[in-house]
Design a protein around this motif. Sequence first.
Motif, mmCIF file in Angstrom:
data_model
loop_
_atom_site.group_PDB
_atom_site.id
_atom_site.type_symbol
_atom_site.label_atom_id
_atom_site.label_comp_id
_atom_site.label_asym_id
_atom_site.label_seq_id
_atom_site.Cartn_x
_atom_site.Cartn_y
_atom_site.Cartn_z
ATOM 1 N N GLU A 1 13.889 -10.255 -4.055
ATOM 2 C CA GLU A 1 13.873 -11.688 -3.193
ATOM 3 C C GLU A 1 12.959 -12.552 -3.917
ATOM 4 O O GLU A 1 12.818 -13.647 -3.219
ATOM 5 N N GLY A 2 12.466 -12.302 -5.118
ATOM 6 C CA GLY A 2 11.693 -13.499 -5.633
ATOM 7 C C GLY A 2 10.373 -13.532 -5.317
ATOM 8 O O GLY A 2 9.447 -14.455 -5.535
ATOM 9 N N VAL A 3 9.660 -12.525 -4.948
ATOM 10 C CA VAL A 3 8.260 -12.424 -4.667
ATOM 11 C C VAL A 3 7.479 -12.683 -5.952
ATOM 12 O O VAL A 3 7.750 -11.919 -6.730
ATOM 13 N N PRO A 4 6.505 -13.566 -6.040
ATOM 14 C CA PRO A 4 6.020 -14.072 -7.159
ATOM 15 C C PRO A 4 4.951 -12.871 -7.903
ATOM 16 O O PRO A 4 4.893 -13.017 -9.204
ATOM 17 N N GLU A 5 4.292 -11.951 -7.106
ATOM 18 C CA GLU A 5 3.256 -11.175 -7.521
ATOM 19 C C GLU A 5 3.244 -10.000 -6.439
ATOM 20 O O GLU A 5 3.284 -10.386 -5.195
ATOM 21 N N ILE A 6 3.134 -8.886 -7.023
ATOM 22 C CA ILE A 6 3.075 -7.837 -5.936
ATOM 23 C C ILE A 6 2.027 -6.837 -6.435
ATOM 24 O O ILE A 6 1.746 -6.243 -7.890
ATOM 25 N N ARG A 7 0.726 -6.795 -5.735
ATOM 26 C CA ARG A 7 -0.293 -5.668 -5.838
ATOM 27 C C ARG A 7 0.123 -4.652 -5.195
ATOM 28 O O ARG A 7 0.268 -4.447 -4.026
ATOM 29 N N LEU B 1 -8.381 0.281 5.994
ATOM 30 C CA LEU B 1 -8.132 -0.991 5.373
ATOM 31 C C LEU B 1 -8.849 -2.353 6.409
ATOM 32 O O LEU B 1 -8.354 -2.411 7.292
ATOM 33 N N ALA B 2 -9.677 -2.779 5.756
ATOM 34 C CA ALA B 2 -10.350 -3.953 6.422
ATOM 35 C C ALA B 2 -9.485 -5.095 6.071
ATOM 36 O O ALA B 2 -9.244 -5.418 4.853
ATOM 37 N N LEU B 3 -9.282 -5.970 7.195
ATOM 38 C CA LEU B 3 -8.309 -7.087 7.035
ATOM 39 C C LEU B 3 -9.019 -8.258 6.770
ATOM 40 O O LEU B 3 -8.248 -9.340 6.691
ATOM 41 N N ASP B 4 -10.290 -8.299 6.586
ATOM 42 C CA ASP B 4 -10.943 -9.579 6.662
ATOM 43 C C ASP B 4 -10.577 -10.537 5.732
ATOM 44 O O ASP B 4 -10.628 -11.831 5.961
ATOM 45 N N ALA B 5 -10.178 -10.154 4.387
ATOM 46 C CA ALA B 5 -9.752 -11.160 3.424
ATOM 47 C C ALA B 5 -8.451 -11.595 3.589
ATOM 48 O O ALA B 5 -7.902 -12.475 2.795
ATOM 49 N N LEU B 6 -7.747 -11.155 4.618
ATOM 50 C CA LEU B 6 -6.339 -11.517 4.442
ATOM 51 C C LEU B 6 -6.186 -12.718 5.286
ATOM 52 O O LEU B 6 -6.485 -12.919 6.488
ATOM 53 N N LYS C 1 -8.760 -2.520 -2.584
ATOM 54 C CA LYS C 1 -7.692 -2.903 -1.810
ATOM 55 C C LYS C 1 -8.163 -3.862 -0.578
ATOM 56 O O LYS C 1 -7.166 -5.064 -0.197
ATOM 57 N N ALA C 2 -9.250 -3.998 -0.017
ATOM 58 C CA ALA C 2 -9.566 -4.888 0.815
ATOM 59 C C ALA C 2 -9.935 -6.432 0.259
ATOM 60 O O ALA C 2 -9.137 -7.302 0.679
ATOM 61 N N GLN C 3 -10.251 -6.438 -1.067
ATOM 62 C CA GLN C 3 -10.477 -7.576 -1.694
ATOM 63 C C GLN C 3 -8.776 -8.179 -2.261
ATOM 64 O O GLN C 3 -8.694 -9.406 -2.348
ATOM 65 N N ALA C 4 -8.136 -7.219 -2.365
ATOM 66 C CA ALA C 4 -6.788 -7.551 -3.030
ATOM 67 C C ALA C 4 -5.850 -8.448 -2.068
ATOM 68 O O ALA C 4 -4.886 -8.934 -2.271
ATOM 69 N N LEU C 5 -6.337 -8.292 -0.632
ATOM 70 C CA LEU C 5 -5.706 -9.053 0.351
ATOM 71 C C LEU C 5 -5.918 -10.485 0.143
ATOM 72 O O LEU C 5 -5.072 -11.360 1.041
ATOM 73 N N ILE D 1 0.723 -1.248 -0.057
ATOM 74 C CA ILE D 1 -0.020 0.011 0.065
ATOM 75 C C ILE D 1 0.821 1.215 0.089
ATOM 76 O O ILE D 1 1.836 1.283 0.806
ATOM 77 N N GLY D 2 0.711 2.106 -0.979
ATOM 78 C CA GLY D 2 1.378 3.297 -1.047
ATOM 79 C C GLY D 2 2.409 3.216 -2.387
ATOM 80 O O GLY D 2 3.014 2.283 -2.764
ATOM 81 N N ALA D 3 2.777 4.323 -2.703
ATOM 82 C CA ALA D 3 3.452 4.636 -4.167
ATOM 83 C C ALA D 3 4.308 5.839 -4.203
ATOM 84 O O ALA D 3 4.641 6.158 -5.088
ATOM 85 N N GLY D 4 4.871 5.932 -2.931
ATOM 86 C CA GLY D 4 5.953 6.989 -2.761
ATOM 87 C C GLY D 4 7.139 6.483 -2.703
ATOM 88 O O GLY D 4 7.606 5.766 -3.506
ATOM 89 N N GLY D 5 8.131 7.573 -1.973
ATOM 90 C CA GLY D 5 9.790 7.136 -2.052
ATOM 91 C C GLY D 5 9.802 5.714 -1.491
ATOM 92 O O GLY D 5 10.605 4.983 -1.896
ATOM 93 N N ALA D 6 9.501 5.495 -0.342
ATOM 94 C CA ALA D 6 9.750 4.476 0.301
ATOM 95 C C ALA D 6 9.136 3.164 -0.425
ATOM 96 O O ALA D 6 9.823 2.007 -0.480
ATOM 97 N N SER D 7 8.127 3.263 -1.260
ATOM 98 C CA SER D 7 7.358 2.157 -1.871
ATOM 99 C C SER D 7 8.404 1.755 -2.640
ATOM 100 O O SER D 7 8.566 0.558 -3.073
#
Length: 280
Positions: free
Chosen positions: A149-155, A209-214, A183-187, A133-139
Amino acid sequence: MSHPDRFLLAGVMGWPIMHSRSPKLHGYWLDHYGLAGAYVPLAIKAEGLEAALRALPALGFAGCNLTIPHKEAALRIVDEASPLARRIGAVNCIVVRADGSLEGRNYDAFGFTESLRERAPDLRFDAGPAVVIGAGGASRAILAGLMDEGVPEIRLINRSPARAQALAAEFGAPVRAVPWEAKAQALEGAAILVNTTSQGMVGEAPLDLALDALPVSALVVDIVYAPLETPLLAAARARGNRVVDGLGMLLHQARPAFEAWFGIDPKVTPELRALIEATL
Ligand SMILES: NC(=O)c1ccc[n+]([C@@H]2O[C@H](COP(=O)([O-])OP(=O)(O)OC[C@H]3O[C@@H](n4cnc5c(N)ncnc54)[C@H](OP(=O)(O)O)[C@@H]3O)[C@@H](O)[C@H]2O)c1
């Protein structure tokens, strides 16, 4: 090991700068390893950055860190930048070379992934999708770190969608922009969730951010470190997720900088963590 013939110098340039924890952090290591030297806060405005950086060799500095608002500008000033710093688009560490030239590096991605390794040693980066979540400098640094590190998918999800789309296009696969409204479903099915926005910081609203789907097996990371337990981490912990706070990223990014300047790979110890935690 001390250098009786040489007083070691490094610092951090920023504006404002007095909030920076880096002098305490590097000062602890200088003392701990018995090195004669100092790491100082350098209050430098944007218009003075180039002159300040060019003065480092003459002043005998081994290098410096850069913080807000200098990380991107420094990339344009240094004589050479590491491929990773160019990819991230920012420099957070400068090394003064023997010939007085300036080399720009970026250790934020290293700090992030090392902090995850420290706090969740059994984490497998290739275990599943990450949600950022976030698309600034730190992101930008975190995307580079997760990709390497080989993460297969980054949303990638950002309040201003154009910024997430531009970043996804620049970094390419496996980064994919997902709309803020989704964003909630993307979890669903995510193995790692990272907040890189300023939401949850002292004085800011919590991340909405609702975490229910995580999945409960997912690791939840917040790079905000003041407070140490953000509302996001508190909510994640309460439902059984493992959590990693933002302090480790700050501590670990300092290690390779200290080594590049002073020749010792310093350790992040519970004592050091407690020392910096006490300042938050
Ligand atoms: N732990 C560490 O070592 C470390 C290192 C670097 C940064 N950080 C922390 O990371 C955070 C971000 O830093 P940065 O340098 O990336 O800042 P930045 O470049 O200014 O980016 C800020 C991000 O936060 C989002 N944001 C701001 N207000 C928002 C809101 N009300 N709702 C939703 N999203 C919002 C922005 O979205 P828009 O694009 O829509 O504005 C953007 O994605 C800060 O809290 C900083 O302290 C920690």
